[in-house]
Design a protein around this motif. Sequence first.
Motif, PDB file in Angstrom:
ATOM      1  N   GLN A 149      39.465  29.729  18.139  1.00  0.00           N
ATOM      2  CA  GLN A 149      38.927  28.427  17.752  1.00  0.00           C
ATOM      3  C   GLN A 149      38.130  27.819  18.899  1.00  0.00           C
ATOM      4  O   GLN A 149      37.046  27.252  18.681  1.00  0.00           O
ATOM      5  CB  GLN A 149      40.063  27.491  17.334  1.00  0.00           C
ATOM      6  N   PHE A 150      38.663  27.939  20.119  1.00  0.00           N
ATOM      7  CA  PHE A 150      37.918  27.427  21.269  1.00  0.00           C
ATOM      8  C   PHE A 150      36.570  28.136  21.392  1.00  0.00           C
ATOM      9  O   PHE A 150      35.525  27.501  21.586  1.00  0.00           O
ATOM     10  CB  PHE A 150      38.713  27.621  22.563  1.00  0.00           C
ATOM     11  N   ALA A 151      36.588  29.480  21.309  1.00  0.00           N
ATOM     12  CA  ALA A 151      35.369  30.265  21.495  1.00  0.00           C
ATOM     13  C   ALA A 151      34.310  29.914  20.446  1.00  0.00           C
ATOM     14  O   ALA A 151      33.114  29.928  20.742  1.00  0.00           O
ATOM     15  CB  ALA A 151      35.691  31.753  21.439  1.00  0.00           C
ATOM     16  N   LEU A 152      34.745  29.587  19.251  1.00  0.00           N
ATOM     17  CA  LEU A 152      33.814  29.267  18.170  1.00  0.00           C
ATOM     18  C   LEU A 152      33.292  27.839  18.242  1.00  0.00           C
ATOM     19  O   LEU A 152      32.237  27.541  17.680  1.00  0.00           O
ATOM     20  CB  LEU A 152      34.490  29.496  16.815  1.00  0.00           C
ATOM     21  N   GLN A 153      34.014  26.969  18.948  1.00  0.00           N
ATOM     22  CA  GLN A 153      33.644  25.555  18.945  1.00  0.00           C
ATOM     23  C   GLN A 153      33.246  25.018  20.320  1.00  0.00           C
ATOM     24  O   GLN A 153      32.791  23.874  20.414  1.00  0.00           O
ATOM     25  CB  GLN A 153      34.808  24.722  18.395  1.00  0.00           C
ATOM     26  N   ASP A 159      31.594  18.809  25.970  1.00  0.00           N
ATOM     27  CA  ASP A 159      33.053  18.692  25.906  1.00  0.00           C
ATOM     28  C   ASP A 159      33.669  19.602  26.970  1.00  0.00           C
ATOM     29  O   ASP A 159      33.455  20.811  26.960  1.00  0.00           O
ATOM     30  CB  ASP A 159      33.547  19.093  24.513  1.00  0.00           C
ATOM     31  N   ALA A 160      34.425  19.030  27.888  1.00  0.00           N
ATOM     32  CA  ALA A 160      34.999  19.795  28.997  1.00  0.00           C
ATOM     33  C   ALA A 160      36.397  20.325  28.682  1.00  0.00           C
ATOM     34  O   ALA A 160      37.013  20.952  29.535  1.00  0.00           O
ATOM     35  CB  ALA A 160      35.059  18.919  30.253  1.00  0.00           C
ATOM     36  N   LYS A 161      36.881  20.118  27.474  1.00  0.00           N
ATOM     37  CA  LYS A 161      38.252  20.522  27.138  1.00  0.00           C
ATOM     38  C   LYS A 161      38.386  22.042  27.134  1.00  0.00           C
ATOM     39  O   LYS A 161      37.621  22.758  26.484  1.00  0.00           O
ATOM     40  CB  LYS A 161      38.632  19.985  25.767  1.00  0.00           C
ATOM     41  N   ALA A 181      35.673  35.425  26.234  1.00  0.00           N
ATOM     42  CA  ALA A 181      34.376  35.592  26.899  1.00  0.00           C
ATOM     43  C   ALA A 181      33.390  36.337  26.013  1.00  0.00           C
ATOM     44  O   ALA A 181      32.206  35.974  25.931  1.00  0.00           O
ATOM     45  CB  ALA A 181      34.566  36.333  28.229  1.00  0.00           C
ATOM     46  N   ASN A 182      33.851  37.382  25.326  1.00  0.00           N
ATOM     47  CA  ASN A 182      32.963  38.145  24.449  1.00  0.00           C
ATOM     48  C   ASN A 182      32.543  37.346  23.230  1.00  0.00           C
ATOM     49  O   ASN A 182      31.393  37.448  22.771  1.00  0.00           O
ATOM     50  CB  ASN A 182      33.643  39.444  24.022  1.00  0.00           C
ATOM     51  N   GLU A 183      33.452  36.549  22.699  1.00  0.00           N
ATOM     52  CA  GLU A 183      33.100  35.717  21.547  1.00  0.00           C
ATOM     53  C   GLU A 183      32.102  34.643  21.954  1.00  0.00           C
ATOM     54  O   GLU A 183      31.178  34.314  21.192  1.00  0.00           O
ATOM     55  CB  GLU A 183      34.366  35.079  20.967  1.00  0.00           C
ATOM     56  N   GLU A 254      30.331  17.338  34.884  1.00  0.00           N
ATOM     57  CA  GLU A 254      29.288  17.964  34.064  1.00  0.00           C
ATOM     58  C   GLU A 254      29.780  18.353  32.669  1.00  0.00           C
ATOM     59  O   GLU A 254      29.036  18.947  31.887  1.00  0.00           O
ATOM     60  CB  GLU A 254      28.748  19.206  34.782  1.00  0.00           C
ATOM     61  N   LYS A 255      31.031  18.054  32.366  1.00  0.00           N
ATOM     62  CA  LYS A 255      31.626  18.367  31.065  1.00  0.00           C
ATOM     63  C   LYS A 255      31.554  19.868  30.750  1.00  0.00           C
ATOM     64  O   LYS A 255      31.113  20.272  29.672  1.00  0.00           O
ATOM     65  CB  LYS A 255      30.964  17.551  29.952  1.00  0.00           C
ATOM     66  N   LEU A 256      32.012  20.660  31.700  1.00  0.00           N
ATOM     67  CA  LEU A 256      32.024  22.112  31.549  1.00  0.00           C
ATOM     68  C   LEU A 256      33.465  22.589  31.409  1.00  0.00           C
ATOM     69  O   LEU A 256      34.295  22.326  32.284  1.00  0.00           O
ATOM     70  CB  LEU A 256      31.359  22.774  32.762  1.00  0.00           C
ATOM     71  N   PRO A 257      33.801  23.307  30.350  1.00  0.00           N
ATOM     72  CA  PRO A 257      35.193  23.721  30.122  1.00  0.00           C
ATOM     73  C   PRO A 257      35.676  24.734  31.152  1.00  0.00           C
ATOM     74  O   PRO A 257      34.919  25.617  31.582  1.00  0.00           O
ATOM     75  CB  PRO A 257      35.153  24.364  28.724  1.00  0.00           C
ATOM     76  N   THR A 258      36.940  24.611  31.527  1.00  0.00           N
ATOM     77  CA  THR A 258      37.608  25.566  32.405  1.00  0.00           C
ATOM     78  C   THR A 258      38.860  26.067  31.697  1.00  0.00           C
ATOM     79  O   THR A 258      39.631  25.272  31.151  1.00  0.00           O
ATOM     80  CB  THR A 258      37.985  24.920  33.744  1.00  0.00           C
ATOM     81  N   LEU A 259      39.046  27.376  31.707  1.00  0.00           N
ATOM     82  CA  LEU A 259      40.213  28.004  31.099  1.00  0.00           C
ATOM     83  C   LEU A 259      41.058  28.632  32.197  1.00  0.00           C
ATOM     84  O   LEU A 259      40.523  29.094  33.213  1.00  0.00           O
ATOM     85  CB  LEU A 259      39.797  29.067  30.075  1.00  0.00           C
TER      86      LEU A 259
END
Length: 310
Positions: A149-153, A159-161, A181-183, A254-259
């Motif tokens: 879901q994260f990869a698709l959205q 959104d930095a979530k 990463a691949n998705e 910068e609102k960049l997501p981190t996993l």
Amino acid sequence: MDSIRSSLEHFMDNSAWKQRYAKLKQEVLAYPRVQEFLQEYPEWTNEDTKTHMMKLFEFKRERENCDACPGLADCPNMMQGYQPQLKMEKGQPLVTYHPCRLKQQADERKKQQSLIKSLYIPKEILEATFDDIEQDHASRLSASNQCLQFALQAAPGEDAKGLYLHGKFGVGKTYMMGAVANELAERSISSMMVYVPDFFREMKQALSDGSVQEKIDKVKAVDVLILDDIGAETTSAWVRDDVLGVILQYRLMEKLPTLYTSNYDYEELETHLAYSQKGGIEQMKAKRIMERIKHLTTPIFIDGKNRREM
């Protein structure tokens, strides 16, 4: 082309060559794709056939290779992975080439792979897909669904979530991030996977050659950053505050997501970050880092068998 035609006419004086040519002409004109082409142009004459036989033969030879395609790696065409097309242009037959389906797929995979950067991540992780994730445990099923879901959205810059995957050794946290990463690459979103212990070790070494800022800049601005195995590193106040803290602050702004993947939950990671080799216990600084992590991630616990022991 004139020299080829003159040579052809010269050899046609030989009866054996005439027979071979006649057979070649018959085979070319009997080829269904050539017939389809000629049917589009009823004004085509025998003289045209004679004049342009080499073009028709080139098309037949290359296109027959495609009809019996042995795969991209074994493609025998003059231009590997390119399929011929016969068309009329200004009254003259023209053979053009365009990437075949397999070539297009290979180019797309290469493009996608270029979007996935890594530091110290095994190749098999970078090739992971959600289809390959075993759904043998309820928490793995739930985690893979949330990761997909994260990869698709994911919307870097808006959104930095991100996500915080935690659990014991060998349950597939890193592999799941490879699938993410691949998705993301399918959506043309770049990502970088970083094995945290090795990265922090390299940052300490970078102090001697003055490349610290360059390395930080390389990591902090990627669309989606994946910090793998955070908590497994040897902690120092400098790494925590001047490397990790700087990266996370930039990504927050910068609102960049981190996993993340970790063997620790939030509380355990905070305890780990509070301890530094020389600084003793620095609870407030660790809490400041953890507030950023907790505010911008969804915690996901993964349980199951240790796949490294299977």
